[in-house]
Design a protein around this motif. Structure first.
Motif, PDB file in Angstrom:
ATOM      1  N   GLU A  34       1.779  -9.115  11.705  1.00  0.00           N
ATOM      2  CA  GLU A  34       0.906 -10.204  12.169  1.00  0.00           C
ATOM      3  C   GLU A  34       0.022  -9.668  13.298  1.00  0.00           C
ATOM      4  OE1 GLU A  34       1.101 -14.859  13.656  1.00  0.00           O
ATOM      5  OE2 GLU A  34       2.957 -13.715  13.413  1.00  0.00           O
ATOM      6  N   ARG A  35      -1.312  -9.677  13.050  1.00  0.00           N
ATOM      7  CA  ARG A  35      -2.273  -9.186  14.040  1.00  0.00           C
ATOM      8  C   ARG A  35      -3.483 -10.099  14.068  1.00  0.00           C
ATOM      9  NH1 ARG A  35      -2.459  -2.761  12.434  1.00  0.00           N
ATOM     10  NH2 ARG A  35      -0.576  -2.101  13.551  1.00  0.00           N
ATOM     11  N   ASP A  36      -3.907 -10.467  15.266  1.00  0.00           N
ATOM     12  CA  ASP A  36      -5.132 -11.255  15.445  1.00  0.00           C
ATOM     13  C   ASP A  36      -5.151 -12.471  14.523  1.00  0.00           C
ATOM     14  OD1 ASP A  36      -6.057  -9.348  17.285  1.00  0.00           O
ATOM     15  OD2 ASP A  36      -6.877  -8.114  15.661  1.00  0.00           O
ATOM     16  N   ASN A  37      -4.019 -13.161  14.466  1.00  0.00           N
ATOM     17  CA  ASN A  37      -3.893 -14.397  13.667  1.00  0.00           C
ATOM     18  C   ASN A  37      -4.096 -14.166  12.179  1.00  0.00           C
ATOM     19  OD1 ASN A  37      -3.485 -16.022  16.021  1.00  0.00           O
ATOM     20  ND2 ASN A  37      -5.699 -15.955  16.400  1.00  0.00           N
ATOM     21  N   GLY A  95      -4.415  -2.255   4.218  1.00  0.00           N
ATOM     22  CA  GLY A  95      -5.567  -2.705   4.993  1.00  0.00           C
ATOM     23  C   GLY A  95      -5.995  -4.122   4.688  1.00  0.00           C
ATOM     24  N   ILE A  96      -5.467  -4.715   3.625  1.00  0.00           N
ATOM     25  CA  ILE A  96      -5.820  -6.090   3.262  1.00  0.00           C
ATOM     26  C   ILE A  96      -5.221  -7.066   4.277  1.00  0.00           C
ATOM     27  CG2 ILE A  96      -5.210  -7.915   1.603  1.00  0.00           C
ATOM     28  CD1 ILE A  96      -5.829  -5.992  -0.625  1.00  0.00           C
ATOM     29  N   LYS A  97      -5.929  -8.144   4.546  1.00  0.00           N
ATOM     30  CA  LYS A  97      -5.458  -9.151   5.489  1.00  0.00           C
ATOM     31  C   LYS A  97      -5.315 -10.495   4.787  1.00  0.00           C
ATOM     32  CE  LYS A  97      -7.570  -6.859   9.482  1.00  0.00           C
ATOM     33  NZ  LYS A  97      -8.514  -6.979  10.609  1.00  0.00           N
ATOM     34  N   LEU A  98      -4.220 -11.178   5.065  1.00  0.00           N
ATOM     35  CA  LEU A  98      -3.943 -12.495   4.495  1.00  0.00           C
ATOM     36  C   LEU A  98      -4.191 -13.574   5.535  1.00  0.00           C
ATOM     37  CD1 LEU A  98      -0.562 -11.832   2.618  1.00  0.00           C
ATOM     38  CD2 LEU A  98      -2.763 -12.352   1.551  1.00  0.00           C
ATOM     39  N   ASN A  99      -4.808 -14.653   5.106  1.00  0.00           N
ATOM     40  CA  ASN A  99      -5.017 -15.803   5.978  1.00  0.00           C
ATOM     41  C   ASN A  99      -3.735 -16.629   6.027  1.00  0.00           C
ATOM     42  OD1 ASN A  99      -5.775 -18.310   7.116  1.00  0.00           O
ATOM     43  ND2 ASN A  99      -7.899 -17.986   6.456  1.00  0.00           N
ATOM     44  N   TYR A 130       7.515 -10.938  13.618  1.00  0.00           N
ATOM     45  CA  TYR A 130       6.205 -10.326  13.824  1.00  0.00           C
ATOM     46  C   TYR A 130       5.646  -9.702  12.551  1.00  0.00           C
ATOM     47  CZ  TYR A 130       8.459  -5.699  13.959  1.00  0.00           C
ATOM     48  OH  TYR A 130       9.152  -4.556  13.647  1.00  0.00           O
ATOM     49  N   GLY A 131       6.373  -9.844  11.433  1.00  0.00           N
ATOM     50  CA  GLY A 131       5.878  -9.283  10.181  1.00  0.00           C
ATOM     51  C   GLY A 131       6.848  -9.501   9.050  1.00  0.00           C
ATOM     52  N   ALA A 132       6.605  -8.810   7.927  1.00  0.00           N
ATOM     53  CA  ALA A 132       7.468  -8.942   6.754  1.00  0.00           C
ATOM     54  C   ALA A 132       7.383  -7.655   5.940  1.00  0.00           C
ATOM     55  CB  ALA A 132       7.053 -10.139   5.912  1.00  0.00           C
ATOM     56  N   VAL A 133       8.465  -7.391   5.195  1.00  0.00           N
ATOM     57  CA  VAL A 133       8.492  -6.246   4.293  1.00  0.00           C
ATOM     58  C   VAL A 133       8.982  -6.741   2.929  1.00  0.00           C
ATOM     59  CG1 VAL A 133      10.811  -5.578   5.067  1.00  0.00           C
ATOM     60  CG2 VAL A 133       9.361  -3.916   3.890  1.00  0.00           C
ATOM     61  N   GLN A 134       8.293  -6.334   1.879  1.00  0.00           N
ATOM     62  CA  GLN A 134       8.687  -6.803   0.551  1.00  0.00           C
ATOM     63  C   GLN A 134       8.848  -5.621  -0.407  1.00  0.00           C
ATOM     64  OE1 GLN A 134       5.726  -9.579  -0.815  1.00  0.00           O
ATOM     65  NE2 GLN A 134       4.116  -8.046  -0.972  1.00  0.00           N
ATOM     66  N   VAL A 135       9.866  -5.752  -1.279  1.00  0.00           N
ATOM     67  CA  VAL A 135      10.074  -4.785  -2.355  1.00  0.00           C
ATOM     68  C   VAL A 135       9.857  -5.530  -3.666  1.00  0.00           C
ATOM     69  CG1 VAL A 135      11.591  -3.233  -1.104  1.00  0.00           C
ATOM     70  CG2 VAL A 135      12.570  -5.200  -2.238  1.00  0.00           C
ATOM     71  N   ILE A 136       9.236  -4.845  -4.613  1.00  0.00           N
ATOM     72  CA  ILE A 136       8.748  -5.525  -5.811  1.00  0.00           C
ATOM     73  C   ILE A 136       9.268  -4.831  -7.059  1.00  0.00           C
ATOM     74  CG2 ILE A 136       6.673  -6.214  -7.069  1.00  0.00           C
ATOM     75  CD1 ILE A 136       5.220  -6.106  -4.317  1.00  0.00           C
ATOM     76  N   ASP A 137       9.831  -5.630  -7.955  1.00  0.00           N
ATOM     77  CA  ASP A 137      10.310  -5.144  -9.241  1.00  0.00           C
ATOM     78  C   ASP A 137       9.178  -5.279 -10.257  1.00  0.00           C
ATOM     79  OD1 ASP A 137      11.653  -4.437 -11.503  1.00  0.00           O
ATOM     80  OD2 ASP A 137      13.149  -6.048 -11.419  1.00  0.00           O
ATOM     81  N   THR A 138       8.735  -4.148 -10.804  1.00  0.00           N
ATOM     82  CA  THR A 138       7.659  -4.171 -11.801  1.00  0.00           C
ATOM     83  C   THR A 138       8.166  -3.777 -13.188  1.00  0.00           C
ATOM     84  OG1 THR A 138       7.065  -1.885 -11.266  1.00  0.00           O
ATOM     85  CG2 THR A 138       5.910  -3.625 -10.057  1.00  0.00           C
ATOM     86  N   SER A 139       9.479  -3.686 -13.353  1.00  0.00           N
ATOM     87  CA  SER A 139      10.031  -3.312 -14.661  1.00  0.00           C
ATOM     88  C   SER A 139       9.719  -4.390 -15.692  1.00  0.00           C
ATOM     89  CB  SER A 139      11.542  -3.112 -14.562  1.00  0.00           C
ATOM     90  OG  SER A 139      12.187  -4.325 -14.211  1.00  0.00           O
ATOM     91  N   SER A 140       9.676  -3.997 -16.944  1.00  0.00           N
ATOM     92  CA  SER A 140       9.297  -4.946 -18.009  1.00  0.00           C
ATOM     93  C   SER A 140      10.248  -6.124 -18.105  1.00  0.00           C
ATOM     94  CB  SER A 140       9.240  -4.205 -19.353  1.00  0.00           C
ATOM     95  OG  SER A 140      10.479  -3.578 -19.630  1.00  0.00           O
TER      96      SER A 140
END
Length: 516
Positions: free
Chosen positions: A42-45, A62-66, A121-131
């Motif tokens: 979380e940076r600059d709102n 580098g992408i920012k989420l609102n 102050y943030g989040a970390v996510q792991v993603i399953d992309t298996s079929s």
């Protein structure tokens, strides 16, 4: 899969935030046997992706989420809880960033980054992309163990980020102290300098681009720094790039940065000058020497406030003020097609013309005294004094190199003149006994005389009758005549940059007549 003692050590001992971010992600991906993951701060709102691993991950970093828009990352940060989501089916899933991804997410496991006081102050996510979407181990006990790992990594990451912040503050303080010791001040009481300083004050109150013009050595970068220092961006970066100092392809990567793999040798992402100076000022010196293809990309920065790194697929928004400088006449460059007209008008919103030293002769004694005092302080000595005769000679000299030449002369005095007084005899001969540069007509007559005095058997010019300045002037004139006064072609023939050749012409008093 279990976590080892070495894994815990790696999490707790790393102080580099970028390396630690990768370490945390790699460990979680290994423990969950998946290949995609991302870490958000979380940076600059806003929620910014500071690290991403897996297929096409470079497009996510580098992408920012609102925070006001739905996303799994946002939900976890706002609620401070771990969550499991089925991509596509979960209404919290923001799928727009995967629109161009060849491999889509199936299941998402997201943990909050917490401090000891439960501050998120943030989040970390792991993603399953298996079929089948069945690679994640969602056993409650296993997830509890993973949360412990994330908590340790979270505290370590926050400490490393704070350590990096303190390092930057220390570096900034060191730079500030260095600037206080070495700062070049704008010195002068002449009307032309006061006029320029008044414009500096007015321009500093705006965010419009400034184009500083003037001969080499008139202090263009110094005035650019003063505009920045008096502006609302003063506590933000002021970064400089000389556009004539490096080749076009290197200049583009310096200004815009590049992504890993953009070209051979690009082993990691590199931040460009525009992005590094976000919220601050970028000073582009010798803008007239910039390649016309690169000019189009700089124009986009001015028009859209966005950049795209070399090899990247996404644009990034930046907020920078551009101050540029040139010793060329850009209007002529525009007419000749060497400089884009649209870029010229974008850069020249606020023009600032700096006087050469011959136009502010009353400032020469002040500048000389300033440089003598400054150089003496570096050597821990008392400043040297000039005799009245030496001071008069200094003021009478034409100073074709302007303030830079004067500064260099003072450095020579400091190093070479014994005692504490600079006599007329201590000055270089061209300052102590100035020789007026001959006019073009005088040179032409003298050259003709030299030719006539030479024998028929040896028709070459007798250059021994010429002074060094006359010889150089003769050479430049011959080149210009040979190339029909095309300065660029003459410069190439002399194996010099166009700007260097221009500078020599000015010093020699050679200008192109209208009928030439």
């Amino acid at each position: 899969m279990t976590i080892s003692i070495d894994d815990y050590k790696e999490l707790s001992q790393e102080l580099d935030p970028e390396k630690l971010q990768k370490t945390i992600l790699n460990l979680l991906l290994k423990l969950q046997n998946v290949e995609r993951g991302s870490l958000w701060i979380e940076r600059d709102n806003m929620y910014e992706c500071v690290e991403a691993l897996g297929h096409q991950s470079e497009e996510l970093k580098g992408i920012k989420l609102n925070p006001n828009k739905k996303s799994i990352v946002g939900w976890v940060i706002q609620n401070g809880k771990m969550t499991i989501a089925e991509a596509g089916a979960d209404t919290r899933h923001n799928s727009q960033f995967e629109h161009n991804f060849k491999v889509k997410s199936k299941h998402i496991l997201c943990f909050p980054l917490l401090l000891k006081g439960k501050e998120v102050y943030g989040a970390v996510q792991v993603i399953d992309t298996s079929s089948d979407g069945d690679h994640l181990n969602l056993n409650p006990e296993y997830l509890t163990m993973l949360q412990d790992v994330v908590d340790i990594g979270s505290i370590a990451l926050r400490n490393s980020l704070e350590f990096q912040t303190q390092q930057r503050k220390y570096a900034q303080l060191s730079r500030t102290l260095s600037c206080l010791r070495e700062k070049n001040s704008i010195v002068g009481k002449s009307a032309s300098v006061n006029k320029a300083l008044k414009l500096v004050k007015n321009y500093a109150a705006t965010n419009y681009p400034v184009l500083i013009s003037g001969e080499s050595g008139t202090g263009k970068e110094l005035f650019a720094q003063e505009i920045h220092a008096q502006s609302g961006r003063a506590d933000k970066p002021f970064l400089t790039q000389n556009c004539s100092a490096i080749p076009e392809n290197l200049l583009e990567s310096e200004l815009f940065g590049y992504v890993k793999g953009a070209f051979t040798g690009a082993t990691a992402n590199k931040l460009g000058l525009f992005e590094a100076a976000d919220e601050g000022t970028v000073f582009l010196d010798e803008i007239g020497d910039m390649d016309i293809n690169l000019q189009a990309k700089v124009l986009r920065v001015l028009q859209e406030n966005e950049i795209k790194p070399l090899g990247g697929t996404r644009t990034r928004k930046v907020n920078v003020r551009i101050i540029s400088a040139t010793n060329r006449k850009l209007e002529e460059e525009v007419r000749s097609g060497r400089f884009r007209e649209d870029l010229y008008y974008r850069l020249n919103v606020l023009p600032l013309k700096l006087p050469n030293l011959n136009e502010r002769q009353e400032d020469i004694p002040l500048l000389t005294e300033y440089f003598l005092t400054r150089e003496a302080s570096f050597s821990h000595m008392l400043p040297k004094k000039l005799t009245p005769e030496a001071r008069t000679a200094m003021k009478s000299h034409k100073w074709p190199g302007n303030i830079r030449e004067l500064e260099n002369a003072v450095k020579q005095f400091q190093a070479m003149v014994p005692g504490d007084t600079i006599q007329l005899a201590d000055l270089p001969p061209h300052i102590a006994s100035p020789v007026t540069t001959p006019s073009i007509s005088t040179l032409t007559q003298k050259r003709g005389s030299a030719l006539r005095s030479s024998s028929k058997e040896t028709p070459a010019m007798d250059i021994s009758v010429l002074t060094w300045t006359e010889l150089e002037s003769t050479y430049v004139l011959k080149l210009l005549e040979k190339h029909k006064w095309n300065v660029s072609q003459a410069a190439r023939a002399a194996n010099l940059n166009r700007s260097t050749f221009d500078s020599r012409m000015k010093k020699l008093g050679i200008t192109k007549n209208i009928d030439q």
